[in-house]
Write a protein that holds these residues in place. Structure first.
Motif, short mmCIF file in Angstrom:
data_model
loop_
_atom_site.label_atom_id
_atom_site.label_comp_id
_atom_site.label_asym_id
_atom_site.label_seq_id
_atom_site.Cartn_x
_atom_site.Cartn_y
_atom_site.Cartn_z
N GLY A 147 1.00 -1.43 -0.22
CA GLY A 147 0.15 -0.10 -0.05
C GLY A 147 0.64 1.46 0.01
O GLY A 147 1.84 1.10 0.01
N ALA A 148 0.37 2.64 -1.26
CA ALA A 148 1.36 3.69 -0.68
C ALA A 148 0.51 4.76 -1.39
O ALA A 148 0.15 4.47 -2.29
N ASN A 149 0.31 5.48 -0.82
CA ASN A 149 -0.62 6.98 -0.83
C ASN A 149 -0.68 8.31 -0.42
O ASN A 149 0.26 8.38 0.13
N LEU A 150 -0.82 9.16 -1.06
CA LEU A 150 -1.00 10.42 -0.45
C LEU A 150 -2.08 10.80 -0.18
O LEU A 150 -2.87 10.37 -0.13
N SER A 151 -2.11 11.51 1.58
CA SER A 151 -2.68 11.77 1.78
C SER A 151 -2.42 12.94 2.57
O SER A 151 -1.13 14.34 2.59
N GLN A 152 -3.76 13.76 3.35
CA GLN A 152 -3.79 14.91 3.40
C GLN A 152 -3.57 14.84 5.49
O GLN A 152 -4.98 14.84 6.35
N LEU A 153 -3.01 15.14 6.65
CA LEU A 153 -3.11 14.90 7.71
C LEU A 153 -2.74 16.12 8.71
O LEU A 153 -1.66 16.61 8.75
N ASP A 154 -3.54 16.51 9.57
CA ASP A 154 -3.82 18.19 10.16
C ASP A 154 -2.91 19.19 9.24
O ASP A 154 -1.60 19.91 9.62
N ASP A 187 -0.81 18.78 6.40
CA ASP A 187 0.41 18.38 6.23
C ASP A 187 0.44 17.16 5.09
O ASP A 187 -0.48 16.42 4.88
N LEU A 188 0.84 17.32 3.37
CA LEU A 188 0.95 16.79 2.74
C LEU A 188 2.09 15.26 3.45
O LEU A 188 3.29 15.34 3.44
N PRO A 214 3.56 8.06 9.21
CA PRO A 214 2.60 9.00 7.63
C PRO A 214 5.15 9.17 7.80
O PRO A 214 5.58 10.01 8.67
N PHE A 215 5.45 9.70 6.84
CA PHE A 215 6.02 11.02 6.10
C PHE A 215 5.58 11.77 5.87
O PHE A 215 5.07 11.99 4.39
N ILE A 216 6.16 12.68 6.09
CA ILE A 216 5.39 13.83 6.54
C ILE A 216 6.03 15.29 4.90
O ILE A 216 7.53 15.03 4.87
N LEU A 217 6.16 15.79 3.87
CA LEU A 217 6.84 15.73 2.82
C LEU A 217 6.04 17.56 2.98
O LEU A 217 5.65 18.78 3.21
N PHE A 247 6.19 18.98 -2.89
CA PHE A 247 5.17 17.99 -3.22
C PHE A 247 4.23 18.04 -3.70
O PHE A 247 3.16 17.80 -3.48
N HIS A 248 3.95 19.52 -3.78
CA HIS A 248 2.49 19.75 -3.65
C HIS A 248 1.28 19.60 -4.45
O HIS A 248 0.06 19.55 -4.20
N THR A 249 2.22 19.29 -5.20
CA THR A 249 1.12 18.82 -7.07
C THR A 249 1.79 17.59 -7.12
O THR A 249 0.98 16.77 -8.01
#
Length: 536
Positions: A24-31, A33-34, A90-93, A97-99
């Protein structure tokens, strides 16, 4: 609330033989933070830690960001237990990397608790696409199919994926992680079939509840429990076995035994096919590259009952490499002995084909050669000429072209330090060396041509090539008389696993290529039909 913003399916680099696999691997918006979210399945029997991931990012139009730069993310404190899923923090970006909306991710390295570390090479891995499954649907799959259900069963191009998330070799009939049967998974637990089972369970027909259509309740009744659904999927329950007659149980046992027998016989028949043999030979080649000669020899022994055409030559090459490795290790072990010629003799027997040790052996040879010449020079300074000559003669017997030894010997001959008897002895040796040199036969044109072909064959090995002829014949074995398996069109990409020289006329390349019909096949192409890929 956590928000998954991945716009497209993630792609994962992995080899079905990897002991840990990304599921599993995806991009998420947490608090605000990407974040990069990664889930890994440990299919081995030992713990794994110190994960390092390599990631490429793409925008929503599948265009690579940062010119395709690979970023690494480390998780040193992570711990993946055997046959369990590890959910990484989570690894914070940052803002760069916003796009990002799509990923291409792989495990770069990992350390196992059995003291072994693995560094994965992208060239040995394939790129697989992960199914996109919503959290709601994933929970339904866990409730109605099995608690360890992480994805859909899927028949991939070169492998198959189990519902537990493990990607397995196509030739494996049982999942390496959960031991589910391959055909059970692909015939019952694919996306369409799972969706049908869940839909049927959540919306049962009124007739199945013993009600007439007009008596059916207005609101949908809840579906059966997980245990009931699993009993239905698998076709029988413990109660049904208890209620059945002894004859039914006996028939069931006989059917099961017959099925196992047919599977066994089918597998034995499959082991006689060229597909199986080529797969085993490719696996042996990879083991040899990793210096696992014992594992490669076991594969060759397993093929001895139905050997491929080149098995004998492969075994001979493997025996040479194993002997070369023994000489290298014995050379290292004897470095502490008083006689340096023991190590020198062993190091000179390390073969050029033994790439991982040949260069190191010659470094040791250079050090030993220098030490021996220095000792001979010390004997000369002490006027111990005979001992210096004996030392140089022993050196030149092992290294006839030793420049340092020959130069020192010439200086001794031209000096006034040696007696008449010593000079006579040196002259006899010189005469003998000239006779041996005279008896050496020069290389014929045929030998030179074969040497050139050998160099060319080595350059082709483990490279991508392109078919340059309008139609190239893919043959079953390296011979113009061999049956033609397929006609490969111009500009087709092929990967060369092995090369064989046919006399001095051509080089045959054992390749894997996609046919015009879309099938991946292996066979032999003449090097005359190939050329290196054009630079991009």
């Amino acid at each position: 609330m956590d928000q998954i913003i991945t716009a497209g399916p993630s792609k994962v680099l992995l080899n079905p033989r990897d002991r840990v696999q990304i599921i599993g691997a995806n991009l998420s918006q947490l608090d605000h933070d990407l974040c990069l979210m990664v889930d890994v399945l440990n299919v081995s029997n030992v713990e794994a830690t110190n994960f390092v991931f390599s990631v490429k990012f793409y925008d929503e139009f599948s265009k690579a960001l940062f010119d395709g730069t690979v970023f690494t993310f480390s998780a040193e404190d992570s711990l993946a237990k055997p046959h369990q899923v590890c959910y990484f923090e989570p690894f914070i970006l940052d803002e760069r990397f916003h796009t990002a909306r799509q990923l291409e991710i792989g495990i770069q390295s990992v350390v196992f608790s059995d003291k072994t570390g693995s560094v994965y090479q992208p060239l040995e891995q394939d790129l697989y696409q992960l199914p996109m499954i919503s959290l709601e649907r994933l929970q339904e799959m866990k409730d109605f199919i099995a608690p360890d259900c992480m994805t859909y069963g899927e028949n991939l191009k070169t492998a198959w994926r189990c519902v537990c998330g493990a990607t397995n070799l196509r030739a494996e009939f049982e999942c390496s992680n959960c031991h589910r049967n391959k055909y059970y998974v692909l015939n019952n637990l694919t996306q369409d079939l799972i969706d049908q089972k869940i839909a049927a369970s959540l919306n049962p027909r009124p007739e199945e509840d013993g009600l007439a259509p007009e008596e059916a309740p207005e609101t949908p009744s809840p579906g059966p429990s997980t245990i009931q659904l699993m009993e239905k999927i698998r076709g029988q329950t413990l109660n049904s076995l208890n209620e059945g007659s002894k004859m039914d149980i006996l028939v069931l046992a006989l059917v099961l035994l017959l099925s196992l027998l047919l599977i066994f016989l089918g597998y034995q028949q499959f082991k006689t096919t060229d597909i199986y043999k080529n797969h085993q030979l490719s696996q042996a080649d990879r083991l040899i590259e990793k210096d696992d000669f014992t594992g490669a020899r076991e594969i060759y022994l397993g093929l001895s009952k139905n050997p491929p055409e080149d098995l004998a030559s492969r075994q001979e090459k493997l025996n040479d490499l194993m002997e070369s490795k023994v000489h290298y290790e014995m050379g290292l072990a004897s470095l502490d002995l008083k006689d340096p010629f023991i190590s020198l003799n062993h190091f000179t027997k390390v073969l050029p084909e033994d790439e991982s040790r040949y260069g190191k052996a010659h470094e040791e040879i250079a050090l030993l050669e220098g030490a021996i010449v220095d000792q001979a020079q010390a004997y000369l300074e002490e006027n111990r000429v005979d001992e210096a000559l004996d030392l140089l003669h022993r050196l030149l017997n092992v290294l006839p072209n030793s420049a340092e030894g020959l130069n020192l010997l010439d200086r001794i001959i031209k000096s006034d330090q040696i007696s008449k008897s010593q000079r006579r002895r040196l002259n006899e040796i010189k005469i003998k060396e000239k006779e041996e040199e005279k008896n050496k036969q020069p290389l014929t044109s045929e030998d030179k041509k074969r040497a050139e072909l050998s160099d060319k064959a080595l350059e082709l090995l483990h490279t991508f090539q392109v078919v340059k002829e309008e139609e190239a014949n893919l043959r079953k074995s390296p011979s113009l008389d061999a049956p033609i398996l397929a006609s490969i069109p111009k500009n087709s990409d092929v990967y060369v696993y092995e090369t064989v020289i046919e006399k001095t006329s051509r080089i045959w390349c054992h390749v894997e290529v996609e046919t015009p019909q879309g099938d991946m096949v292996q066979g032999w192409l003449s090097s005359h039909t190939l050329e290196g890929p054009m630079p991009k």
